[in-house]
Scaffold this active site. Structure first.
Site, PDB file in Angstrom:
ATOM      1  N   GLU B  60      -5.917  -5.587   4.727  1.00 43.06           N
ATOM      2  CA  GLU B  60      -7.069  -4.741   4.424  1.00 43.06           C
ATOM      3  C   GLU B  60      -8.372  -5.533   4.377  1.00 43.06           C
ATOM      4  O   GLU B  60      -9.429  -5.033   4.788  1.00 43.06           O
ATOM      5  CB  GLU B  60      -6.874  -4.022   3.086  1.00 43.06           C
ATOM      6  N   HIS B 129      -0.492   4.158  -5.915  1.00 42.93           N
ATOM      7  CA  HIS B 129      -0.740   4.954  -4.705  1.00 42.93           C
ATOM      8  C   HIS B 129      -1.393   6.289  -5.044  1.00 42.93           C
ATOM      9  O   HIS B 129      -1.207   7.265  -4.321  1.00 42.93           O
ATOM     10  CB  HIS B 129       0.570   5.270  -3.983  1.00 42.93           C
TER      11      HIS B 129
HETATM   12  C1  LIG Z   1      -1.776  -3.396   0.439  1.00 44.19           C
HETATM   13  C2  LIG Z   1      -0.954  -2.344   1.053  1.00 44.19           C
HETATM   14  N1  LIG Z   1      -1.255  -1.941   2.309  1.00 44.19           N
HETATM   15  C3  LIG Z   1      -0.527  -0.981   2.903  1.00 44.19           C
HETATM   16  C4  LIG Z   1       0.521  -0.399   2.252  1.00 44.19           C
HETATM   17  C5  LIG Z   1       1.333   0.696   2.904  1.00 44.19           C
HETATM   18  N2  LIG Z   1       2.632   0.165   3.300  1.00 44.19           N
HETATM   19  C6  LIG Z   1       3.686   0.242   2.473  1.00 44.19           C
HETATM   20  S1  LIG Z   1       5.001  -0.571   3.059  1.00 44.19           S
HETATM   21  C7  LIG Z   1       4.188  -1.018   4.448  1.00 44.19           C
HETATM   22  C8  LIG Z   1       4.873  -1.851   5.477  1.00 44.19           C
HETATM   23  C9  LIG Z   1       5.288  -3.139   4.898  1.00 44.19           C
HETATM   24  O1  LIG Z   1       5.891  -3.914   5.860  1.00 44.19           O
HETATM   25  P1  LIG Z   1       6.745  -5.172   5.454  1.00 44.19           P
HETATM   26  O2  LIG Z   1       5.971  -6.053   4.568  1.00 44.19           O
HETATM   27  O3  LIG Z   1       7.271  -5.746   6.709  1.00 44.19           O
HETATM   28  O4  LIG Z   1       7.923  -4.555   4.582  1.00 44.19           O
HETATM   29  P2  LIG Z   1       9.028  -3.503   5.050  1.00 44.19           P
HETATM   30  O5  LIG Z   1       8.470  -2.160   4.756  1.00 44.19           O
HETATM   31  O6  LIG Z   1       9.301  -3.692   6.483  1.00 44.19           O
HETATM   32  O7  LIG Z   1      10.194  -3.796   4.197  1.00 44.19           O
HETATM   33  C10 LIG Z   1       2.894  -0.530   4.437  1.00 44.19           C
HETATM   34  C11 LIG Z   1       1.902  -0.726   5.502  1.00 44.19           C
HETATM   35  C12 LIG Z   1       0.796  -0.830   0.944  1.00 44.19           C
HETATM   36  N3  LIG Z   1       1.780  -0.279   0.212  1.00 44.19           N
HETATM   37  N4  LIG Z   1       0.064  -1.807   0.382  1.00 44.19           N
END
Ligand SMILES: Cc1ncc(C[n+]2csc(CCOP(=O)(O)OP(=O)(O)O)c2C)c(N)n1
Ligand SMILES: [Mg+2]
Lengths: 320, 327
Positions: B60, B129
């Site tokens: 972000e 959230h």
């Molecule tokens: C700071 C932030 N940005 C965006 C999100 C929305 N979001 C939740 S999980 C996710 C993907 C995360 O990917 P990764 O770190 O690879 O974990 P995975 O979900 O694959 O286990 C996103 C974009 C969030 N929760 N927090």
């Protein structure tokens, strides 16, 4: 040759099956609209999370993620309180205030799942600083995803932990995607672990679907970190079988890709290993599986019989 | 005019502006093939391609910082931050960089960027959230802040935000995404920033509200109307710049004011609106103390009943209106 004790293997198999049964139940609840909010399931990633936790001591600390069910079950958790939390009950770990994304049990060193991607990095570094300053001999396991490795907090955490030689294992569960975006679109390197060298710390890549490999390597790594040598970055390659969260049409990947990974099922692999090494037979393993499913059913009954939080509790624990 | 949802209206606004101006582009997490976490950008990547609908890493701070940098050098970026809660990670870019450049550089820079984010509770997403952080942005000179409460406003205001030469924080309301309403389809339908709207005329009491609380307020107002109480509902639509006049004039007319929003009460924007009223000539017309109905000063809890208890309910809004009327 197998070098892991039967007790450990039994517990590992048990926890992996509990995690699977728990998440299948959660998935069922969500599909029927019986639970509020959203959830991120880790089916397919059980070995990566659980064997890693089990390689550490019970009193070591950990930070978990939004995809944290297997991680907290790996650490050792009361399933009743976990299901109760998911159902928003007063008997849940967070008295119904946290839900799926915030399961925490601070008393046993589970510093909480996190709704903010990368939110655990700082907590883990601080927790490791405490261990160092108080000379506790404990270490911190910091879970995060491949996607989280692109948050600024990741870089700042690795750097600080490295220069201060803090006892933390940065454990990246690389399941190939951050939500819909494949890792090759978000980083220009093959492996997250390649970044370790930029911080002057060791980086390791492990097969996250192979519980034995995760456990064995993490045992060595934990020993290194406990020895005061500073942090490490571990990349556990794995895959989530289901969608990112409850609403995901999965247009960004093919069914074939998912099927290929399902063939590498971590639970089946561990089962095969246990049988081939004559640690336990199929009957014994079936019994563990059945008990795991039963434990979840019992936890659901416990949760269903639990009270909802009283409305007055909405202002409980508010201090400012 | 066509009936569409709040989210379709936002989608259409982006689409029209991207067609009109090649400098407009969208970047954010999962805005491409996934269509955005809430499906707001569905279909945009198909029409405009990966160059102008950019899936970003989960970063972000750099997405927002890069938007400021692109904006100051001639592009007109729209950034999507998935949940308003994660604007916390983009604060330096927004507060210290984007908001400051024009003034700090003696008026020589312009930063035409729009940061869209989804705010509010009501979805069971718990403490990280669900926040309504608009007051933070309102406190920063150099940021405009918009919180649309209807599909029509969402479209007209987003187009204005995109065309604005300054940074605009555009706060979408998760629980309104599926709300329907009539929306003008003309390409030149714009709602200027800083112009409020009387959503319902009345003479006994003024209720100022915006965003998610607006449909709730309107419902209560209609009910009270049938009971012989005439409620005027004023929606500022943009918090900065604020249409002070529309609020002040309404309060002069009714002599009573109730202010409703979802965000926590302490340090919230309702305090600002109340001050605007009491600092103006409307003060002399007030027949009762102003009533503020806001969220409780607590993080948003997960349990659905607790979650509901945190934000003003229809019953509380009704009671608040009756209270200011001494009924
Ligand atoms: C700071 C932030 N940005 C965006 C999100 C929305 N979001 C939740 S999980 C996710 C993907 C995360 O990917 P990764 O770190 O690879 O974990 P995975 O979900 O694959 O286990 C996103 C974009 C969030 N929760 N927090
Ligand atoms: Mg991932």
């Amino acid at each position: 040759m197998n070098t892991i004790s039967k007790e450990i293997l039994r517990e590992m198999y048990k926890r992996m099956n509990e995690a699977r049964a728990f998440e299948e139940k959660v998935s069922y609840f969500f599909a029927r609209g019986m639970v509020h909010g959203t959830t991120h399931l880790s089916i397919g990633q059980e070995a990566s999370a659980i064997a890693a936790c089990m390689a550490l001591n019970d009193d070591d600390l950990m930070t978990s993620t939004h995809r944290g069910h297997s991680q907290v079950i790996g650490k050792g958790i009361d399933l009743n309180k976990m299901v109760a939390e998911l159902l928003g009950k007063y008997t849940g770990y967070c008295k119904g205030k946290g839900g799926s994304m915030h399961i925490a049990d601070v008393e046993v060193g589970n510093l909480g799942a996190n709704g903010v991607v990368g939110g655990g990095h700082g907590i883990a570094v601080g927790a490791a600083l405490t261990q160092k300053m108080k000379n506790t001999g404990k270490i911190v396991l910091c879970f995060f995803g491949d996607g989280a490795a692109n948050e600024g907090s990741f870089h700042e955490a690795l750097n600080l932990a490295s220069v201060w030689k803090l006892p933390v294992i940065f454990y990246c569960e690389n399941n190939q995607y951050g939500m819909s975006v494949p890792i090759d679109k978000t980083m220009n390197i093959e492996n997250v672990a390649d970044r370790a060298s930029a911080y002057g710390i060791p980086g390791y890549i492990i097969d996250g679907n192979n519980a034995i490999e995760v456990y064995t390597k993490m045992k060595e790594i934990a020993k290194y970190v406990r020895g005061g040598n500073g942090p490490v970055l571990v990349e556990s390659k794995t895959y989530r079988w289901l969608g990112h969260s409850k609403s995901d049409a999965q247009v960004y990947r093919t069914k074939e890709e998912v099927e290929t990974w399902k063939k590498k099922c971590p639970i089946q692999q561990l089962r095969k290993y246990i049988i081939e090494n004559n640690v336990m037979d199929a009957r014994e393993l079936d019994e563990i599986e059945n008990n795991a499913r039963k434990a979840i059913e019992d936890a659901v009954i416990f949760a269903n019989n639990s009270p909802n939080p009283p409305i007055e509790s909405v202002t409980e624990d508010v201090y400012a | 005019m066509r009936e569409m949802t709040y989210k379709e209206a936002i989608n259409l606004a982006m689409r029209e502006e991207m067609r009109r101006d090649p400098d407009v582009f969208l970047m954010g997490e999962d805005v491409g093939i996934y269509g955005g976490a809430f499906g707001v950008s569905v279909g945009l990547i198909e029409e405009f391609g990966e160059e102008r609908v950019r899936d970003t890493p989960i970063s972000e701070a750099i997405i927002t910082g890069a938007a400021a940098g692109a904006a100051v050098t001639g592009m007109r970026p729209i950034v999507e931050i998935m949940f308003m809660d994660f604007t916390t990670l983009a604060m330096d870019a927004l507060v210290n960089q984007a908001a400051k450049m024009r003034y700090m550089f003696g008026g020589k820079a312009k930063v035409p960027m729009t940061l869209r984010c989804a705010g509010g509770s009501g979805t069971g997403a718990a403490a990280q959230h669900s926040q309504s952080l608009e007051a933070w942005f309102c406190h920063i000179p150099g940021l405009k802040v918009v919180v649309p409460g209807t599909p029509k406003d969402a479209k007209g205001l987003l187009k204005a935000a995109i065309r604005d030469d300054n940074p605009v924080v555009f706060v979408e309301q998760k629980t309104l995404y599926k709300e329907k309403g009539m929306v003008p389809e003309e390409d030149d339908f714009i709602i200027p920033l800083g112009v409020g709207e009387i959503k319902k005329e009345g003479k006994d009491v003024t209720v100022v509200s915006y965003g998610r609380m607006l449909p709730r307020v309107l419902k209560v107002a209609e009910e009270l109307e049938r009971e012989g109480i005439s409620v005027e509902v004023v929606d500022p639509r943009t918090l900065v710049p604020l249409d002070k006049e529309i609020i002040i004039n309404s309060v002069i007319k009714t002599g009573r004011a109730v202010l409703v929003n979802e965000a926590c009460k302490t340090g919230g924007y309702l305090g600002e609106i109340a001050s605007v009223i009491v600092e103006s000539e409307a003060f002399d017309y007030l027949d009762a103390p102003i009533v503020r109905l806001a969220g409780l000063d607590v993080p948003i809890p997960y349990n659905p009943e607790l979650e509901k208890a945190v934000v003003p309910s229809e019953e509380q809004i009704r009671a608040g209106i009756l209270k200011v009327l001494n009924r």
